[in-house]
Design an enzyme around this catalytic site. Structure first.
Site, PDB file in Angstrom:
ATOM      1  N   HIS A 146      43.422   5.770  22.260  1.00  0.00           N
ATOM      2  CA  HIS A 146      42.638   6.269  21.137  1.00  0.00           C
ATOM      3  C   HIS A 146      41.255   6.658  21.608  1.00  0.00           C
ATOM      4  CE1 HIS A 146      40.766   6.504  17.174  1.00  0.00           C
ATOM      5  NE2 HIS A 146      41.995   6.749  16.758  1.00  0.00           N
ATOM      6  N   GLU A 181      50.106   5.079  15.210  1.00  0.00           N
ATOM      7  CA  GLU A 181      51.378   5.794  15.145  1.00  0.00           C
ATOM      8  C   GLU A 181      52.561   4.950  15.612  1.00  0.00           C
ATOM      9  OE1 GLU A 181      50.834   8.387  13.680  1.00  0.00           O
ATOM     10  OE2 GLU A 181      49.527   9.837  14.657  1.00  0.00           O
TER      11      GLU A 181
HETATM   12  C1  COA Z   1      44.685   9.643  21.400  1.00  0.00           C
HETATM   13  C2  COA Z   1      44.265  10.437  22.630  1.00  0.00           C
HETATM   14  C3  COA Z   1      44.466  11.934  22.317  1.00  0.00           C
HETATM   15  C4  COA Z   1      42.799  10.179  22.966  1.00  0.00           C
HETATM   16  O1  COA Z   1      42.401  11.106  23.918  1.00  0.00           O
HETATM   17  P1  COA Z   1      41.034  11.013  24.760  1.00  0.00           P
HETATM   18  O2  COA Z   1      40.052  10.147  24.076  1.00  0.00           O
HETATM   19  O3  COA Z   1      40.634  12.423  25.038  1.00  0.00           O
HETATM   20  O4  COA Z   1      41.459  10.257  26.076  1.00  0.00           O
HETATM   21  P2  COA Z   1      41.989  10.940  27.393  1.00  0.00           P
HETATM   22  O5  COA Z   1      43.181  11.792  27.112  1.00  0.00           O
HETATM   23  O6  COA Z   1      40.820  11.578  28.094  1.00  0.00           O
HETATM   24  O7  COA Z   1      42.448   9.659  28.194  1.00  0.00           O
HETATM   25  C5  COA Z   1      41.627   8.891  29.068  1.00  0.00           C
HETATM   26  C6  COA Z   1      42.503   8.376  30.221  1.00  0.00           C
HETATM   27  O8  COA Z   1      43.533   7.522  29.680  1.00  0.00           O
HETATM   28  C7  COA Z   1      44.815   8.103  29.909  1.00  0.00           C
HETATM   29  N1  COA Z   1      45.607   8.001  28.669  1.00  0.00           N
HETATM   30  C8  COA Z   1      45.133   8.111  27.397  1.00  0.00           C
HETATM   31  N2  COA Z   1      46.136   7.950  26.517  1.00  0.00           N
HETATM   32  C9  COA Z   1      47.244   7.748  27.259  1.00  0.00           C
HETATM   33  C10 COA Z   1      48.584   7.526  26.924  1.00  0.00           C
HETATM   34  N3  COA Z   1      48.975   7.486  25.650  1.00  0.00           N
HETATM   35  N4  COA Z   1      49.467   7.378  27.900  1.00  0.00           N
HETATM   36  C11 COA Z   1      49.085   7.402  29.197  1.00  0.00           C
HETATM   37  N5  COA Z   1      47.819   7.606  29.583  1.00  0.00           N
HETATM   38  C12 COA Z   1      46.902   7.779  28.626  1.00  0.00           C
HETATM   39  C13 COA Z   1      44.587   9.556  30.235  1.00  0.00           C
HETATM   40  O9  COA Z   1      45.598  10.081  31.054  1.00  0.00           O
HETATM   41  C14 COA Z   1      43.250   9.501  30.946  1.00  0.00           C
HETATM   42  O10 COA Z   1      43.484   9.067  32.249  1.00  0.00           O
HETATM   43  P3  COA Z   1      42.631   9.642  33.495  1.00  0.00           P
HETATM   44  O11 COA Z   1      41.317   8.959  33.390  1.00  0.00           O
HETATM   45  O12 COA Z   1      43.426   9.238  34.682  1.00  0.00           O
HETATM   46  O13 COA Z   1      42.531  11.122  33.318  1.00  0.00           O
HETATM   47  C15 COA Z   1      45.128  10.046  23.856  1.00  0.00           C
HETATM   48  O14 COA Z   1      45.012   8.644  24.075  1.00  0.00           O
HETATM   49  C16 COA Z   1      46.585  10.439  23.690  1.00  0.00           C
HETATM   50  O15 COA Z   1      46.925  11.587  24.009  1.00  0.00           O
HETATM   51  N6  COA Z   1      47.481   9.530  23.182  1.00  0.00           N
HETATM   52  C17 COA Z   1      48.854   9.845  22.964  1.00  0.00           C
HETATM   53  C18 COA Z   1      49.029  10.636  21.682  1.00  0.00           C
HETATM   54  C19 COA Z   1      48.864   9.774  20.431  1.00  0.00           C
HETATM   55  O16 COA Z   1      49.393   8.677  20.335  1.00  0.00           O
HETATM   56  N7  COA Z   1      48.121  10.334  19.471  1.00  0.00           N
HETATM   57  C20 COA Z   1      47.887   9.673  18.200  1.00  0.00           C
HETATM   58  C21 COA Z   1      46.468   9.281  18.060  1.00  0.00           C
HETATM   59  S1  COA Z   1      46.175   8.326  16.613  1.00  0.00           S
END
Ligand code: COA
Length: 512
Positions: A398, A451
């Site tokens: 998140h 979720e």
């Molecule tokens: C929610 C979300 C979009 C937040 O995105 P964000 O704040 O931009 O965080 P990032 O995507 O930059 O992630 C930071 C790091 O954690 C990792 N990470 C974040 N969520 C992850 C996940 N669900 N699975 C695996 N790795 C994850 C990223 O790969 C990144 O790693 P890095 O430092 O090696 O590049 C992201 O966690 C995600 O895509 N989750 C899955 C989708 C989901 O469940 N969405 C519903 C949200 S309520």
């Protein structure tokens, strides 16, 4: 020719004499003077001394209240205390002041006496001929992470504490104790309803569940031409705004905006179930005024007698997702509203943002993850392989929570109460994902988000995966609307800047 000489001070660009008014005059008297002289502000004086300023922005704020201009005193809406500029202040310094404080007009005072008014527009005219670097060019981090872009009293998320609230109440406690309509009332009216208010609110919104007849006729073709329920509902919501003659938020009173917003929130669940059933080759089931929010939602799914516990479980999920800070869809709705567009336009924009898999499109993918993993033994190898390939595990991570998402904990409890079929397996997978991510992505603090257990709860309540994101949207619309109403009541268009990184302009345009 204007601008052909070097303009240096506020005295060169101010308009003089300033239009003035008194705090005891009415808004109608002073705004008429403003309109006659075609100026954007009136300085409110006590003798020669400025004590406040009434600007176009104050008038917009006043209009949003719906009060009568001839009965409201200027003192209630003027901006005070008022800063002043000295006539010998340089244009550059004045520009900095305006940018730093968000001013658009400042009284100009010399030796304690009002001598004029300087406006941002006048300074900008000078800036166009004297190239001025905009003083407030701040580069925001990618994804606007951590950037505060507005003030709100709708609610907030405290990521490090794993806590979020609607108005002044813990959102999880609201979901635990109250019906959804009470929370909806809280978000729209700012307080929880009394018994009489609860009854009046139900009497007002329940009839709005019915789809306007012109839109109802279009639903079969919308359902047939959409791949997903979200696509169909997005178009249908737009049609409701058109059919009901919604006007731009800029041109209508708070009361009209509130009614538009109430109607969209009330009709959205009906549209979701109608589009879903039509896509399944079934006829829509009319909503029932005598049922509460969650029970009516399940009723429209099957038309069969529903289990009260399951109705309550779905409703509790819907309460937990009503609002959640400045998430992508809420921000989108506010941006659209800030242009003065109608409430339906702002809600449809929010739906577009929510539909993406990184926002509201994840719960069906989280449930699919459980199915893909299949067995307890397969959990660790499956997850390790996918995370190592750089894939995201849906339902985890998140932007704001760096500890357990309180919604996920609450929904795990709901799943336990209704003894959801997939719960035990989901708990094993949750723990394995947390362990694998801690090993392969150390320091990122990745935990289950809303979720993950949402899918488990909805699945047990009989909602098919194609209804997961629409169900999220069915109540998030209330949060969007509370934010839209707040934005419209004290609006300034949201218009940030971008840093141009392309080839240096101007390149010669090739001949055709
Ligand atoms: C929610 C979300 C979009 C937040 O995105 P964000 O704040 O931009 O965080 P990032 O995507 O930059 O992630 C930071 C790091 O954690 C990792 N990470 C974040 N969520 C992850 C996940 N669900 N699975 C695996 N790795 C994850 C990223 O790969 C990144 O790693 P890095 O430092 O090696 O590049 C992201 O966690 C995600 O895509 N989750 C899955 C989708 C989901 O469940 N969405 C519903 C949200 S309520």
């Amino acid at each position: 020719m204007p601008g052909s000489r070097t303009v240096r001070t506020v005295a060169d660009v101010m308009s003089s004499p300033a239009i003035t008014g008194r705090a005891s005059e009415t808004i109608a008297e002073v705004s008429q003077r403003m309109a006659e002289r075609k100026k954007g502000s009136v300085v409110i004086v006590d003798g020669d001394r400025p004590i406040g300023i009434l600007t176009e922005r104050d008038l917009v704020r006043f209009n949003a209240t719906g009060a009568a201009a001839s009965e409201t005193k200027v003192s209630e809406f003027m901006t005070q205390p008022v800063d002043c500029a000295a006539p010998d202040l340089s244009v550059q310094e004045a520009f900095h002041e305006f940018a730093e404080h968000g001013y658009r007009h400042l009284p100009v005072v010399d030796d304690g006496k009002l001598v004029g008014v300087v406006s941002l527009r006048a300074l900008m005219n000078v800036a166009q001929i004297q190239p001025v670097v905009h003083p407030s060019n701040i580069e925001a981090p990618p994804g606007l992470e951590g950037v505060i872009v507005a003030e709100t009293s709708v609610g907030d998320v405290r990521g490090l504490e794993g806590f979020y609230h609607y108005r002044q109440y813990n959102a999880v406690e609201l979901a635990d104790k109250l019906p959804l309509e009470d929370v909806w009332h809280l978000l729209f009216e700012g307080h929880l309803p009394s018994a009489a208010e609860r009854e009046a609110f139900a009497a007002e919104v329940n009839p709005m569940r019915t789809v306007p007849s012109t839109v109802a006729k279009l639903l079969p073709s919308l359902a047939a031409s959409s791949k997903t329920v979200m696509e169909g509902v997005r178009s249908a919501m737009s049609m409701v705004g058109a059919a009901e003659g919604f006007q731009p938020t800029l041109d209508i009173t708070r009361e009209e905006r509130r009614r538009n917003a109430l109607q969209l929130c009330a009709v959205m669940p009906t549209l979701i179930m109608a589009i879903h059933r039509l896509q399944q080759g079934q006829q829509p089931i009319a909503p029932r005024d005598d049922l509460g929010y969650g029970a009516n939602y399940l009723w429209m799914l099957t038309g069969a007698e529903y289990d009260k516990d399951l109705g309550r479980a779905v409703e509790q999920y819907q309460i937990t997702t009503i609002d959640h800070g400045f998430n992508a869809s809420t921000f989108t709705s506010r941006v659209i509203c800030s242009s003065g567009a109608d409430v339906a336009a702002a809600v449809v924009g929010g739906m577009g943002a929510l539909s993406g898999p990184l926002h509201g499109g994840a719960p069906s993918r989280a449930l699919a993850l459980l199915e893909d993993i299949g067995t307890v033994e397969n959990a660790r190898p499956y997850l390790t392989e996918h995370v190592a390939k750089g894939e995201k595990i849906m339902g985890f991570g998140h932007r704001v929570y760096k500890t357990t998402d309180p919604r996920s904990e609450f929904l795990r409890g709901v799943a336990e109460r209704i003894q959801a079929d997939k719960l035990e397996f989901a708990k094993v997978v949750e723990q394995t994902v947390v362990d694998v991510l801690a090993e392969l992505k150390p320091g990122r603090n990745l935990y289950a988000n809303v979720e993950f257990y949402a899918g488990v709860v909805m699945d047990h309540c009989g909602l098919p995966p194609e209804l997961f994101t629409p169900t999220f949207a069915s109540s998030r619309v209330i949060g969007w609307c509370a934010n839209i109403l707040e934005q419209a009541a004290d609006n300034r268009i949201i218009r940030p800047s971008a840093k141009y990184v392309g080839p240096p302009p101007p390149q010669p345009v090739p001949d055709p």
